[in-house]
Design an enzyme around this catalytic site. Structure first.
Site, PDB file in Angstrom:
ATOM      1  N   HIS A   1     -10.574   1.558  21.612  1.00  0.00           N
ATOM      2  CA  HIS A   1      -9.557   0.604  21.709  1.00  0.00           C
ATOM      3  C   HIS A   1      -9.333  -0.274  22.989  1.00  0.00           C
ATOM      4  O   HIS A   1      -9.222   0.650  24.185  1.00  0.00           O
ATOM      5  CB  HIS A   1      -8.282   0.981  21.014  1.00  0.00           C
ATOM      6  CG  HIS A   1      -7.202  -0.051  20.585  1.00  0.00           C
ATOM      7  ND1 HIS A   1      -6.254  -0.524  21.266  1.00  0.00           N
ATOM      8  CD2 HIS A   1      -7.179  -0.869  19.200  1.00  0.00           C
ATOM      9  CE1 HIS A   1      -5.508  -1.366  20.585  1.00  0.00           C
ATOM     10  NE2 HIS A   1      -6.181  -1.609  19.310  1.00  0.00           N
TER      11      HIS A   1
ATOM     12  N   ASN B   1      -3.315  -2.532   7.261  1.00  0.00           N
ATOM     13  CA  ASN B   1      -3.699  -0.943   7.597  1.00  0.00           C
ATOM     14  C   ASN B   1      -2.839  -0.076   6.754  1.00  0.00           C
ATOM     15  O   ASN B   1      -2.552   1.013   7.235  1.00  0.00           O
ATOM     16  CB  ASN B   1      -3.423  -1.127   9.116  1.00  0.00           C
ATOM     17  CG  ASN B   1      -4.271  -1.730   9.795  1.00  0.00           C
ATOM     18  OD1 ASN B   1      -5.764  -1.726   9.276  1.00  0.00           O
ATOM     19  ND2 ASN B   1      -4.088  -2.589  10.995  1.00  0.00           N
TER      20      ASN B   1
ATOM     21  N   HIS C   1      -6.096   5.335  13.228  1.00  0.00           N
ATOM     22  CA  HIS C   1      -6.671   4.925  11.896  1.00  0.00           C
ATOM     23  C   HIS C   1      -6.996   6.199  10.985  1.00  0.00           C
ATOM     24  O   HIS C   1      -7.683   5.971   9.876  1.00  0.00           O
ATOM     25  CB  HIS C   1      -7.785   4.004  12.020  1.00  0.00           C
ATOM     26  CG  HIS C   1      -7.405   2.767  12.460  1.00  0.00           C
ATOM     27  ND1 HIS C   1      -6.617   1.689  11.669  1.00  0.00           N
ATOM     28  CD2 HIS C   1      -7.102   2.199  13.653  1.00  0.00           C
ATOM     29  CE1 HIS C   1      -6.582   0.806  12.374  1.00  0.00           C
ATOM     30  NE2 HIS C   1      -6.726   0.883  13.666  1.00  0.00           N
TER      31      HIS C   1
ATOM     32  N   LYS D   1      -0.066   2.572  10.657  1.00  0.00           N
ATOM     33  CA  LYS D   1      -1.117   2.639   9.578  1.00  0.00           C
ATOM     34  C   LYS D   1      -0.685   3.075   8.505  1.00  0.00           C
ATOM     35  O   LYS D   1       0.096   2.667   7.722  1.00  0.00           O
ATOM     36  CB  LYS D   1      -2.295   2.895  10.697  1.00  0.00           C
ATOM     37  CG  LYS D   1      -3.088   1.855  11.427  1.00  0.00           C
ATOM     38  CD  LYS D   1      -2.420   1.779  12.765  1.00  0.00           C
ATOM     39  CE  LYS D   1      -3.248   0.848  13.585  1.00  0.00           C
ATOM     40  NZ  LYS D   1      -2.350   0.522  14.878  1.00  0.00           N
TER      41      LYS D   1
ATOM     42  N   GLU E   1     -12.112   7.502  19.362  1.00  0.00           N
ATOM     43  CA  GLU E   1     -11.093   7.516  18.388  1.00  0.00           C
ATOM     44  C   GLU E   1     -11.548   8.290  17.107  1.00  0.00           C
ATOM     45  O   GLU E   1     -12.730   8.830  17.145  1.00  0.00           O
ATOM     46  CB  GLU E   1     -11.119   5.966  17.792  1.00  0.00           C
ATOM     47  CG  GLU E   1     -10.803   4.975  18.781  1.00  0.00           C
ATOM     48  CD  GLU E   1     -10.667   3.478  18.361  1.00  0.00           C
ATOM     49  OE1 GLU E   1     -10.429   3.314  17.110  1.00  0.00           O
ATOM     50  OE2 GLU E   1     -10.835   2.783  19.237  1.00  0.00           O
TER      51      GLU E   1
ATOM     52  N   ASP F   1      -7.643   9.069  20.063  1.00  0.00           N
ATOM     53  CA  ASP F   1      -6.910   8.067  19.421  1.00  0.00           C
ATOM     54  C   ASP F   1      -7.066   8.341  17.950  1.00  0.00           C
ATOM     55  O   ASP F   1      -8.028   7.700  17.416  1.00  0.00           O
ATOM     56  CB  ASP F   1      -7.134   6.635  19.849  1.00  0.00           C
ATOM     57  CG  ASP F   1      -6.220   5.593  19.434  1.00  0.00           C
ATOM     58  OD1 ASP F   1      -5.566   5.929  18.614  1.00  0.00           O
ATOM     59  OD2 ASP F   1      -6.489   4.500  19.688  1.00  0.00           O
TER      60      ASP F   1
ATOM     61  N   SER G   1     -11.633   1.431  14.666  1.00  0.00           N
ATOM     62  CA  SER G   1     -10.651   0.580  13.841  1.00  0.00           C
ATOM     63  C   SER G   1     -11.413  -0.831  13.417  1.00  0.00           C
ATOM     64  O   SER G   1     -11.114  -1.402  12.243  1.00  0.00           O
ATOM     65  CB  SER G   1      -9.652   0.030  14.905  1.00  0.00           C
ATOM     66  OG  SER G   1     -10.264  -0.706  16.116  1.00  0.00           O
TER      67      SER G   1
END
Length: 397
Positions: free
Chosen positions: A146, A60, A218, A248, A186, A215, A190
């Site tokens: 997540h 990541n 990423h 990440k 997100e 979130d 992810s």
């Protein structure tokens, strides 16, 4: 005999429970195990396991900042100036100028008023959900958010409604039926690598007077203006709470919740994860500051990452490998069956390529996949070699 004694004689022992569960997971190919990697100090994306060399396609560390000389120097100087550890809770004596500086840098980058630092992204998400919501609330979440978000929501007591992944019509229907007080998503997912329609979700939240919580684990460092994450994407986007993780694209460790001053003051007073944990290492706060500055000052990092992503997508197209349409560093290849996914990942390792084999419950049943991640430190030669081997394995499988 007491009820407690009776239960102890009829229930399996803890030791038996542990052994039985391990055996059950192992039989299903779902028993997770750690692997010790020996990092190559000279070559990024390379390591050894059991004396065998591998090229890493599962990291990541999208921009390679974990190995950046400037970030390492900032970590070293931070340790000299402030010490290595946080030493105590932030509400005792664990909050110092290094932490404050990182919070200010993150606010300047994202446009939020205030920030709060945590030692992990899981902790930040969990703390926000448990502190903000209660059993009087209904909360709407994307189907693929997540585990840290779901765990926190469940512990909060809130009613959880799930809308179809990135589906605006589904989200709107849930707003009409259930009047949730917040929507959670997100920015970059992810396991799928796709990007949420944040401008449209933001408009829905404004329409129904609900909070938008994102979130950005990423996404920060990768998407948006200068790579500065979800709040800087094109369009009219208002995010009430944004979670940025440091492990990440920033190459470090820890996380932050970003939002209004009122929200952060509320969390300082109520978030048990924050109140009862030792503060984030001040040296790490210095390192993350340097990583954010690198993203702003070195656009070539993101440009190189995008070139490598394009190289991978084009190579897969040439070899007739089916992708999901992701345009980000996360490039999943859906296999379906868990055992088959593990077998393909094992064959890739035999050729010197390390790829994550993602299986339920991390992803839904029937969607086991190779989670391939591209970084700025890959080279075209390695990408093309990897795709050629992958194509041969998939054809033979």
């Amino acid at each position: 005999m007491s009820d407690a004694a009776d239960r102890n004689t009829t229930q399996p022992s803890l030791q038996s429970r542990v052994i039985d569960k391990n055996r059950e997971l192992d039989n299903k190919g779902l028993l997770r195990k750690r692997v010790k990697v020996i990092l190559d100090t000279e070559h990024a994306n390379c390591f050894e396991v059991d004396d065998l060399p591998y090229i890493n396609f599962s990291s990541n560390d999208y921009l390679g900042l974990s190995r950046s000389a400037n970030v390492i120097d900032a970590l070293h100087k931070g340790a000299q100036d402030y010490g290595v550890g946080g030493t105590s809770s932030p509400l005792v004596t664990g909050y110092n100028q290094a932490h404050q500086q990182l919070e200010q840098v993150l606010c300047q980058a994202t446009g939020h008023e205030a920030a709060l630092l945590f030692c992990s992204g899981f902790s930040a998400n969990n703390a926000l959900m448990k502190s903000l919501f209660n059993d009087n609330d209904t909360v709407l979440a994307d189907k693929l958010v997540h585990a840290s978000v779901i765990d926190g929501l469940q512990e909060s007591g809130a009613v959880i409604k799930r809308f179809l992944h990135n589906d605006l019509a589904s989200a709107n229907t849930h707003f009409e039926r259930h009047a949730p007080c917040a929507l959670l998503t997100e920015s970059v997912f992810s396991m799928d690598g796709d990007i949420a329609p944040l401008a449209e979700l933001s408009a829905l939240c404004r329409q129904y007077n609900a909070w938008l919580i994102v979130d950005d684990a990423h996404g920060f460092g990768i998407i948006g203006d200068k790579g500065l994450g979800a709040s800087t994407l094109a369009g009219d986007i208002h995010i009430d709470a944004q979670i940025v993780t440091f492990g990440k694209a920033l190459g470090g460790q820890g996380a932050a919740i970003l939002g209004s001053r009122e929200l952060i003051d509320y969390l300082v007073a109520n978030a048990r994860h924050y109140i009862y944990s030792t503060a984030l290492s001040p040296a790490m706060a210095c390192a993350v500051c340097a990583a954010v500055e690198a993203i702003i000052e070195r656009p070539s990092l993101n440009e190189q990452l995008q070139q490598n992503i394009d190289c991978f997508i084009e190579a897969c197209k040439t070899k007739d490998i089916t992708l999901t349409g992701s345009t980000t560093a996360i490039q999943p290849i859906i296999i379906g069956d868990s055992a088959r996914t593990l077998a393909i990942a094992k064959r890739l390792k035999e050729h010197g390529f390390w790829v994550g084999a993602i299986r339920p419950p991390t992803v839904t049943q029937g969607s086991a996949r190779l989670r391939i991640t591209i970084t700025a430190e890959h080279c075209a030669e390695d990408i093309n070699a990897f795709v050629a081997v992958l194509a041969d394995i998939l054809q033979d499988d």
